[in-house]
Design an enzyme around this catalytic site. Structure first.
Site, PDB file in Angstrom:
ATOM      1  N   HIS A 157       3.886  -2.169   3.058  1.00 37.07           N
ATOM      2  CA  HIS A 157       3.815  -0.797   2.565  1.00 37.07           C
ATOM      3  C   HIS A 157       5.062  -0.481   1.753  1.00 37.07           C
ATOM      4  CE1 HIS A 157       0.736  -0.870   5.650  1.00 37.07           C
ATOM      5  NE2 HIS A 157       0.192   0.162   5.033  1.00 37.07           N
ATOM      6  N   HIS A 198      -6.237   2.455  -4.288  1.00 40.78           N
ATOM      7  CA  HIS A 198      -6.160   2.727  -2.846  1.00 40.78           C
ATOM      8  C   HIS A 198      -6.683   4.132  -2.540  1.00 40.78           C
ATOM      9  CE1 HIS A 198      -5.023   1.705   1.159  1.00 40.78           C
ATOM     10  NE2 HIS A 198      -3.933   2.464   1.238  1.00 40.78           N
ATOM     11  N   ASP A 237       0.828  -1.200   0.000  1.00 37.80           N
ATOM     12  CA  ASP A 237       0.000   0.000   0.000  1.00 37.80           C
ATOM     13  C   ASP A 237       0.870   1.261   0.000  1.00 37.80           C
ATOM     14  OD1 ASP A 237      -2.126  -1.713   0.206  1.00 37.80           O
ATOM     15  OD2 ASP A 237      -2.914  -0.866   2.071  1.00 37.80           O
ATOM     16  N   HIS A 242      -6.058   8.931   0.155  1.00 39.34           N
ATOM     17  CA  HIS A 242      -5.840   8.165   1.382  1.00 39.34           C
ATOM     18  C   HIS A 242      -6.562   8.793   2.582  1.00 39.34           C
ATOM     19  CE1 HIS A 242      -3.916   5.544   4.360  1.00 39.34           C
ATOM     20  NE2 HIS A 242      -3.505   4.804   3.340  1.00 39.34           N
TER      21      HIS A 242
END
Length: 297
Positions: A227, A134, A83, A138
């Protein structure tokens, strides 16, 4: 929920090159997750332990496959997912590790950051990796109205498709969602996804602890959350891959993992993942479906 603060990555054991000349610097920061996000992530992990593998990853599915079934079938596909970012240096080095190890992975960049880094997105695609959605910024999408939620998903898709990606997976920031958000994602031809093992790399920033957590928590058919912005994740990654291989994992993209899992759950139907329809429980807004989704949060 407040927007995450942006901070420079900690100075751990990775040696970072300076940002590329002419960069705006926005891509060279890593998200810091606030305490309430940590509680959400812990709740997702706890909820996932009570479910089968498919139910833990796809929050609006009516199907599931338990780990015991996977072991009986000798089924041990695993997926590495990343991510956030891209970070101009760390993300590129993570891609290098994946390519060197010949590991297909699924990457969920933040589209507003990726917008200025089309080259790395194209390179992920060219190497056979999958790009997911995503969101645009965010943000905690649960706090937004439906129009804003749809914009976050649709605009992220527009940016990523401009680089040649075809996102069919949507991972909500922080893993936070509502039934309505999942329905919007489905309407935008996205399958919502989470994970089975949170490596906690966003929290501990310690390669040894990341690897140990994977060795302890990962098992048959795992989907790992990592990540792309932390040097500690980069340093841990070769050992994470080795640990998963030692557990017998065959690495695939998350789309393939879900499609193959669906085939195992319903062998007569053998459905495909791409542009899957809205789950009946979510679409109808039934009490049972809503209750299950609230429990997952």
């Amino acid at each position: 929920m407040p927007r995450p603060r942006e901070t420079r990555p900690p100075a751990d054991s990775a040696q970072l090159a300076p940002p590329r000349p002419g960069g705006d610097g926005k891509a060279d920061v890593a998200l810091t997750y606030p305490p309430e996000a940590a509680r959400t992530m812990a709740a997702i992990e706890k909820s996932g332990r009570r479910k089968g593998r498919l139910g833990a990853v796809v929050p609006d599915t009516t199907l599931d496959v338990m780990p015991a079934t996977l072991k009986e079938e000798g089924w041990n596909l695993c997926a590495l997912t990343f991510d956030d970012g891209p970070h101009r240096v760390v993300t590129r080095q993570i891609l290098d590790v994946l390519n060197r190890e010949k590991i297909p992975a699924t990457y969920f960049p933040v589209a507003s950051v990726a917008e200025n880094q089309g080259e790395v997105i194209r390179d992920f695609i060219a190497a056979g990796h999958e790009i997911g959605n995503h969101s645009l910024t965010h943000a905690d999408l649960r706090a937004m109205d439906p129009e804003a939620q749809r914009h976050e998903i649709a605009e992220a898709n527009r940016i990523l498709r401009g680089f040649g990606a075809n996102p069919v997976l949507f991972r909500p920031p922080y893993g936070r969602y509502t039934p309505d958000l999942l329905a919007i994602a489905r309407e935008e031809s996205m399958s919502p996804v989470l994970w089975t093992v949170d490596t906690r790399d966003w929290q501990v920033r310690d390669p040894d602890r990341i690897v140990q957590h994977v060795k302890t928590e990962a098992g048959t058919g795992s989907v790992l959350l990592l990540h792309s912005t932390y040097p500690s994740t980069l340093n841990a990654l070769p050992r994470v891959i080795a640990a998963m291989r030692a557990k017998g994992c065959e690495f695939v993209t998350l789309s393939e993992w879900i499609e193959r899992m669906h085939q195992l759950a319903t062998p007569a139907m053998a459905p495909t993942l791409v542009n899957a329809g809205v789950n009946a429980a979510v679409k109808a807004g039934g009490k049972a479906g809503d209750a299950a989704l609230r429990a997952a949060n």
